[in-house]
Motif scaffolding. Structure first.
Motif, PDB file in Angstrom:
ATOM      1  N   UNK B  48      32.477  28.320  49.234  1.00  0.00           N
ATOM      2  CA  UNK B  48      31.159  27.582  48.531  1.00  0.00           C
ATOM      3  C   UNK B  48      30.345  28.828  48.436  1.00  0.00           C
ATOM      4  N   UNK B 111      38.926  43.710  39.894  1.00  0.00           N
ATOM      5  CA  UNK B 111      38.389  42.420  39.507  1.00  0.00           C
ATOM      6  C   UNK B 111      37.637  41.409  40.519  1.00  0.00           C
ATOM      7  N   UNK B 112      36.864  40.938  40.140  1.00  0.00           N
ATOM      8  CA  UNK B 112      36.053  40.076  41.168  1.00  0.00           C
ATOM      9  C   UNK B 112      35.935  38.546  40.567  1.00  0.00           C
ATOM     10  N   UNK B 113      36.299  37.589  41.402  1.00  0.00           N
ATOM     11  CA  UNK B 113      36.665  37.508  42.774  1.00  0.00           C
ATOM     12  C   UNK B 113      38.017  38.386  43.046  1.00  0.00           C
ATOM     13  N   UNK B 114      38.235  38.904  44.618  1.00  0.00           N
ATOM     14  CA  UNK B 114      39.555  39.275  44.916  1.00  0.00           C
ATOM     15  C   UNK B 114      40.136  37.930  45.051  1.00  0.00           C
ATOM     16  N   UNK B 115      41.211  37.787  44.276  1.00  0.00           N
ATOM     17  CA  UNK B 115      42.089  36.693  44.384  1.00  0.00           C
ATOM     18  C   UNK B 115      43.611  36.838  44.423  1.00  0.00           C
ATOM     19  N   UNK B 117      47.079  37.524  47.045  1.00  0.00           N
ATOM     20  CA  UNK B 117      47.682  37.817  48.444  1.00  0.00           C
ATOM     21  C   UNK B 117      47.406  39.507  48.555  1.00  0.00           C
ATOM     22  N   UNK B 118      47.040  39.533  49.680  1.00  0.00           N
ATOM     23  CA  UNK B 118      47.103  41.067  50.391  1.00  0.00           C
ATOM     24  C   UNK B 118      47.464  41.294  51.618  1.00  0.00           C
ATOM     25  N   UNK B 119      47.824  42.511  51.962  1.00  0.00           N
ATOM     26  CA  UNK B 119      48.272  42.571  53.255  1.00  0.00           C
ATOM     27  C   UNK B 119      47.508  43.062  54.233  1.00  0.00           C
ATOM     28  N   UNK B 135      51.553  39.482  54.335  1.00  0.00           N
ATOM     29  CA  UNK B 135      50.416  38.959  53.105  1.00  0.00           C
ATOM     30  C   UNK B 135      49.685  37.589  53.499  1.00  0.00           C
ATOM     31  N   UNK B 137      46.590  34.788  51.708  1.00  0.00           N
ATOM     32  CA  UNK B 137      45.994  34.623  50.811  1.00  0.00           C
ATOM     33  C   UNK B 137      44.198  34.619  50.695  1.00  0.00           C
ATOM     34  N   UNK B 139      40.402  34.430  48.535  1.00  0.00           N
ATOM     35  CA  UNK B 139      39.391  34.425  47.259  1.00  0.00           C
ATOM     36  C   UNK B 139      37.974  34.243  47.742  1.00  0.00           C
ATOM     37  N   UNK B 155      42.676  45.812  52.143  1.00  0.00           N
ATOM     38  CA  UNK B 155      41.967  46.989  51.367  1.00  0.00           C
ATOM     39  C   UNK B 155      41.898  46.491  49.537  1.00  0.00           C
ATOM     40  N   UNK B 156      40.790  46.530  49.283  1.00  0.00           N
ATOM     41  CA  UNK B 156      40.436  46.052  47.950  1.00  0.00           C
ATOM     42  C   UNK B 156      39.368  47.042  47.372  1.00  0.00           C
TER      43      UNK B 156
END
Lengths: 251, 195
Positions: B48, B111-115, B117-119, B135, B137, B139, B155-156
């Motif tokens: 939210x 890109x935003x949102x960061x959406x 799977x990231x490690x 990985x 998930x 958002x 990392x993003x």
């Protein structure tokens, strides 16, 4: 590193998956919950459940089903199909949907996107856009691709983003069902134009198509239905293949 | 072990509840202060917007309840951000358990949102070391920079805090309830903490 997502899409009617799905290790492939779990175990990154029910009675079954899916699935899933009013959405969120996908209702009343994102947050709202190239212009269609509209793909996608959509699911009707690859040209342009993620849909036939949609089309995610359902491409082997080709992927 | 999941005006409580069901954890979704305070563990979930959620927490005095907690408490996603001191999302003062400030991802190449799977990287502390490079998930459009409380990074564009801990407060930016088997492992790590 953020990975590219592989998303199987399931068509649901009256609480059952509709396409002729055959997997030897599934007792009841018509059961969306079981099929969802199967895809999750194969490494699907998300799932999309599209309600293609014709009647209100069947739609009620769908909300019950969403609850069952959420209970059993430990990866994100999107539900869509026929969402036209704010009051359609609350029960789906309450049932455990992670995102909803809207299409015709957004074209009919673009302010619907604003309303939804204000109420539920951008991350909850995917706008699906079906388009076909007519006289060199990507024209937006609604009602399952049966009705042409005045809207053009790129300006409409941009408007969806500015109204708060969290993601765009773009289906090229020209490519859908052909199994000759995704529409990489408009995807490149969408990617340049938008700062929200883009899911590519329509045209997947071979593993090479997925490689292209990520390398050339710059898509953030790729969605497909029949090639997964008929076992023509396995999700596990697809992800291995993409990883071997240096695509960031969750394996 | 009795787990309280804090009920408030943020979505996604259902999927946390289903994950706890799958883990066969005895839990209650509640906004009742005494039930929350007497639980063995507390989960503060959330998806939210920061300012409206903080307003809700203040109006219902749940902000004071959360700050008073002594048992292991896990903030998830927005829950983690609200445990920080301040969020750039609508310039919101938060609960201040962690001193850190929540920032918006810079517009530009990402890109935003960061959406997706990231490690997880540099996994330490309460997280099982087997989670390194797993990985999970995410958002989110806002993030907590890496700080001394960080126990895992992702990392993003640049590294940020994927998980943190300060005393009895645990926090994750991602959604363990939606992160397949890695997510289950992470929830187990939390539930294994001594009460």
């Amino acid at each position: 590193m953020l990975t590219k997502r592989i998303i199987p899409c399931l068509d649901i009617k009256a609480g059952r998956t509709v396409k002729g799905i055959h997997f030897e290790n599934l007792r009841d492939a018509g059961d969306p919950v079981q099929l969802g779990e199967y895809y999750a175990s194969q490494g699907a990154d998300e799932l999309v459940f599209l309600d293609i029910s014709a009647t209100q009675e069947e739609r009620k079954t769908f909300a019950v089903l969403v609850n069952e899916i959420a209970r059993h699935l430990n990866i994100p899933f999107t539900v869509g199909g026929g969402i036209s009013e704010l009051k359609d959405v609350g029960p789906l969120l309450e049932a455990g949907a992670d995102k909803i996908s809207i299409n015709s209702a957004a074209v009919k009343d673009p302010a619907f996107i604003d309303k939804l994102t204000k109420e539920f947050g951008s991350q909850f709202i995917v706008v699906a856009i079906d388009a076909r190239k007519i006289n060199n212009q990507w024209t937006v269609f609604t009602h399952g691709g049966t009705r042409a509209t005045e809207k053009k793909l790129f300006s409409w996608a941009k408007e969806c983003q500015s109204r708060g959509a969290g993601e765009i699911l773009f289906t090229s009707m020209d490519h859908d069902g052909t199994k000759k690859g995704f529409a990489t040209d408009p995807l490149v342009k969408l990617n340049q134009l938008l700062s929200i993620p883009v899911i590519a849909s329509g045209g997947a036939g071979r593993m090479e198509d997925f490689l292209e949609v990520f390398t050339i089309g710059k898509a953030d995610a790729a969605l497909a239905a029949s090639i997964f359902h008929f076992g023509e491409v396995g999700i596990h082997e697809l992800k291995q293949y993409l990883q071997e080709h240096q695509i960031p992927i969750r394996t | 072990m009795k787990v309280a999941v804090i009920r408030y005006n943020a979505g996604n409580i259902r999927s946390v509840a289903f994950a706890l069901e799958r883990l066969q954890v005895d839990f209650e979704i509640t906004d009742h202060p005494e039930t929350i305070q007497s639980a063995d563990k507390v989960i503060f979930p959330g998806v939210g917007e920061a300012s409206s959620t903080m307003n809700y927490l203040r109006n219902t005095k749940l902000d004071e309840v959360i700050k008073s907690l002594k048992q292991p408490t896990l903030g998830i996603c927005l829950g983690m951000q609200l445990l920080c001191s301040h969020s750039e999302e609508n310039n919101t003062n938060c609960l201040g358990i962690f001193e850190d400030v929540v920032k918006r991802f810079p517009a530009g190449n990402i890109k935003i949102p960061h959406m997706g799977w990231n490690n997880l990287q540099k996994v330490s502390g309460w997280l099982d070391s087997a989670l390194e490079d797993q990985y999970v998930y995410f958002v989110h459009s806002y993030y907590v920079p890496v700080n001394p409380h960080t126990v895992a990074q992702a990392s993003y564009g640049s590294p940020f805090s994927a998980a943190m801990r300060k005393g009895n407060f645990f926090a994750v930016q991602f959604h363990p309830e939606k992160s397949a088997s890695a997510g289950i492992k992470i929830l187990r790590c939390f539930f294994q903490q001594p009460d």
